[in-house]
Design a protein around this motif. Structure first.
Motif, mmCIF file in Angstrom:
data_model
loop_
_atom_site.group_PDB
_atom_site.id
_atom_site.type_symbol
_atom_site.label_atom_id
_atom_site.label_comp_id
_atom_site.label_asym_id
_atom_site.label_seq_id
_atom_site.Cartn_x
_atom_site.Cartn_y
_atom_site.Cartn_z
ATOM 1 N N TYR A 181 -9.393 3.685 -8.796
ATOM 2 C CA TYR A 181 -10.929 3.219 -8.462
ATOM 3 C C TYR A 181 -11.479 3.928 -7.118
ATOM 4 O O TYR A 181 -10.813 3.580 -6.067
ATOM 5 N N ASP A 182 -12.082 4.667 -7.094
ATOM 6 C CA ASP A 182 -12.595 5.541 -5.790
ATOM 7 C C ASP A 182 -13.948 5.310 -5.361
ATOM 8 O O ASP A 182 -15.015 5.839 -5.940
ATOM 9 N N GLU A 183 -14.330 4.750 -4.467
ATOM 10 C CA GLU A 183 -15.600 4.350 -3.925
ATOM 11 C C GLU A 183 -15.936 5.090 -2.581
ATOM 12 O O GLU A 183 -16.925 5.204 -2.098
ATOM 13 N N LEU A 184 -14.829 5.647 -2.151
ATOM 14 C CA LEU A 184 -15.048 6.526 -0.865
ATOM 15 C C LEU A 184 -15.268 8.072 -0.946
ATOM 16 O O LEU A 184 -15.465 8.538 0.062
ATOM 17 N N GLY A 185 -14.929 8.587 -2.270
ATOM 18 C CA GLY A 185 -15.146 10.060 -2.347
ATOM 19 C C GLY A 185 -14.135 10.970 -1.903
ATOM 20 O O GLY A 185 -14.303 11.948 -1.498
ATOM 21 N N ALA A 186 -12.897 10.499 -2.254
ATOM 22 C CA ALA A 186 -11.584 11.340 -2.198
ATOM 23 C C ALA A 186 -11.977 12.645 -3.127
ATOM 24 O O ALA A 186 -12.504 12.666 -3.992
ATOM 25 N N GLY A 187 -11.451 13.862 -2.482
ATOM 26 C CA GLY A 187 -11.546 15.207 -3.020
ATOM 27 C C GLY A 187 -10.010 15.433 -3.617
ATOM 28 O O GLY A 187 -9.059 14.894 -3.298
ATOM 29 N N MET A 193 0.774 -1.415 -0.072
ATOM 30 C CA MET A 193 -0.034 -0.049 -0.057
ATOM 31 C C MET A 193 0.821 1.174 -0.068
ATOM 32 O O MET A 193 1.807 1.232 0.539
ATOM 33 N N ARG A 194 0.383 2.457 -0.725
ATOM 34 C CA ARG A 194 1.418 3.525 -0.739
ATOM 35 C C ARG A 194 0.205 4.703 -0.709
ATOM 36 O O ARG A 194 -0.845 4.504 -0.807
ATOM 37 N N ILE A 195 0.999 5.826 -0.233
ATOM 38 C CA ILE A 195 0.467 6.980 -0.121
ATOM 39 C C ILE A 195 0.223 7.802 -1.320
ATOM 40 O O ILE A 195 1.358 7.962 -2.022
ATOM 41 N N ALA A 196 -0.876 8.419 -1.905
ATOM 42 C CA ALA A 196 -0.929 8.971 -3.094
ATOM 43 C C ALA A 196 -1.684 10.372 -2.747
ATOM 44 O O ALA A 196 -2.377 10.384 -1.705
ATOM 45 N N LYS A 197 -1.517 11.376 -3.751
ATOM 46 C CA LYS A 197 -2.327 12.560 -3.664
ATOM 47 C C LYS A 197 -3.369 12.531 -4.712
ATOM 48 O O LYS A 197 -3.103 12.613 -5.895
ATOM 49 N N VAL A 198 -4.536 13.015 -4.409
ATOM 50 C CA VAL A 198 -5.533 13.173 -5.694
ATOM 51 C C VAL A 198 -5.225 14.354 -6.234
ATOM 52 O O VAL A 198 -5.290 15.418 -5.581
ATOM 53 N N ILE A 199 -5.112 14.504 -7.636
ATOM 54 C CA ILE A 199 -5.126 15.784 -8.249
ATOM 55 C C ILE A 199 -6.052 15.927 -9.463
ATOM 56 O O ILE A 199 -5.892 16.719 -10.163
ATOM 57 N N GLY A 200 -6.835 14.954 -9.508
ATOM 58 C CA GLY A 200 -7.929 15.283 -10.646
ATOM 59 C C GLY A 200 -8.927 14.265 -10.541
ATOM 60 O O GLY A 200 -8.934 13.165 -9.834
ATOM 61 N N LYS A 201 -9.909 14.459 -11.653
ATOM 62 C CA LYS A 201 -10.683 13.213 -11.832
ATOM 63 C C LYS A 201 -10.644 12.814 -13.248
ATOM 64 O O LYS A 201 -10.134 13.505 -13.990
ATOM 65 N N VAL A 202 -11.277 11.478 -13.509
ATOM 66 C CA VAL A 202 -11.290 10.826 -14.888
ATOM 67 C C VAL A 202 -12.726 10.711 -15.139
ATOM 68 O O VAL A 202 -13.603 10.210 -14.546
ATOM 69 N N THR A 203 -12.893 11.186 -16.541
ATOM 70 C CA THR A 203 -14.398 11.109 -16.949
ATOM 71 C C THR A 203 -14.325 10.495 -18.252
ATOM 72 O O THR A 203 -13.415 10.607 -19.230
ATOM 73 N N LEU A 204 -15.096 9.168 -18.191
ATOM 74 C CA LEU A 204 -14.977 8.290 -19.317
ATOM 75 C C LEU A 204 -16.341 8.549 -20.305
ATOM 76 O O LEU A 204 -17.272 8.949 -19.581
ATOM 77 N N SER A 205 -16.093 8.756 -21.852
ATOM 78 C CA SER A 205 -17.235 8.683 -22.568
ATOM 79 C C SER A 205 -17.958 7.405 -22.900
ATOM 80 O O SER A 205 -18.903 7.078 -23.140
ATOM 81 N N GLU A 262 -18.166 -3.129 -16.850
ATOM 82 C CA GLU A 262 -17.828 -3.363 -15.233
ATOM 83 C C GLU A 262 -17.389 -2.058 -14.604
ATOM 84 O O GLU A 262 -17.387 -1.946 -13.430
ATOM 85 N N PHE A 263 -17.404 -1.037 -15.450
ATOM 86 C CA PHE A 263 -17.058 0.620 -15.019
ATOM 87 C C PHE A 263 -18.294 1.290 -14.950
ATOM 88 O O PHE A 263 -18.205 2.561 -14.672
ATOM 89 N N GLN A 264 -19.255 0.794 -15.373
ATOM 90 C CA GLN A 264 -20.687 1.445 -15.184
ATOM 91 C C GLN A 264 -20.915 1.900 -13.593
ATOM 92 O O GLN A 264 -20.936 1.210 -12.787
ATOM 93 N N GLY A 265 -20.999 3.446 -13.697
ATOM 94 C CA GLY A 265 -21.296 4.104 -12.284
ATOM 95 C C GLY A 265 -19.795 4.304 -11.572
ATOM 96 O O GLY A 265 -19.834 4.583 -10.333
ATOM 97 N N ALA A 266 -18.736 3.722 -12.076
ATOM 98 C CA ALA A 266 -17.499 3.894 -11.183
ATOM 99 C C ALA A 266 -17.003 5.271 -11.116
ATOM 100 O O ALA A 266 -17.342 6.142 -12.223
ATOM 101 N N VAL A 267 -16.469 5.729 -10.167
ATOM 102 C CA VAL A 267 -15.690 6.848 -9.937
ATOM 103 C C VAL A 267 -14.253 6.551 -10.060
ATOM 104 O O VAL A 267 -13.718 6.049 -9.275
ATOM 105 N N LEU A 268 -13.495 7.411 -10.927
ATOM 106 C CA LEU A 268 -12.205 7.293 -11.086
ATOM 107 C C LEU A 268 -11.431 8.724 -10.981
ATOM 108 O O LEU A 268 -11.872 9.802 -11.191
ATOM 109 N N LYS A 269 -10.447 8.559 -9.919
ATOM 110 C CA LYS A 269 -9.692 9.646 -9.946
ATOM 111 C C LYS A 269 -8.160 9.595 -10.252
ATOM 112 O O LYS A 269 -7.994 8.529 -10.502
ATOM 113 N N LEU A 270 -7.702 10.827 -10.475
ATOM 114 C CA LEU A 270 -6.100 10.643 -10.891
ATOM 115 C C LEU A 270 -5.351 11.111 -9.925
ATOM 116 O O LEU A 270 -5.523 11.986 -9.184
#
Length: 98
Positions: free
Chosen positions: A49-55, A1-13, A18-26
């Motif tokens: 893949y973020d189910e926790l709602g990181a900002g 496990m590593r520490i990371a910093k959220v710097i953005g979000k990913v939007t898929l067209s 399997e990614f239906q409704g998924a929230v992806l962060k950069l």
């Protein structure tokens, strides 16, 4: 496990079903020196893949590889990194070398 910093979000067209409704962060993995100096390197970006709602600018604990898919077992999701925790604080304490 590593520490990371959220710097953005990913939007898929379009994506796999399997990614239906998924929230992806950069996110960018952080080294100890990066956290201490409040530096955000941009050379090793990950889609998480973020189910926790990181900002934006949140520190997260991420798992990678096969462990990243474990929260979805027995379903299969094609993920390489998963947000396992949102870190409220990061307390760095040094241990003197012997």
């Amino acid at each position: 496990m590593r520490i990371a910093k959220v710097i953005g979000k990913v939007t898929l067209s379009r994506s796999v079903p399997e990614f239906q409704g998924a929230v992806l962060k950069l996110a960018v993995p952080m080294m100890l020196s990066d956290i201490e100096n409040d530096n955000t390197p941009l050379d090793d970006l990950l889609v998480v893949y973020d189910e926790l709602g990181a900002g934006q600018d949140n520190y997260i604990a991420l798992s990678e590889g096969g462990e990243a898919a474990q929260p979805f077992y027995p379903d299969m999701k094609p993920v390489d990194a998963y947000n396992a925790a949102i870190l409220d604080t990061v307390d760095i304490r040094y241990r003197p070398s012997k």
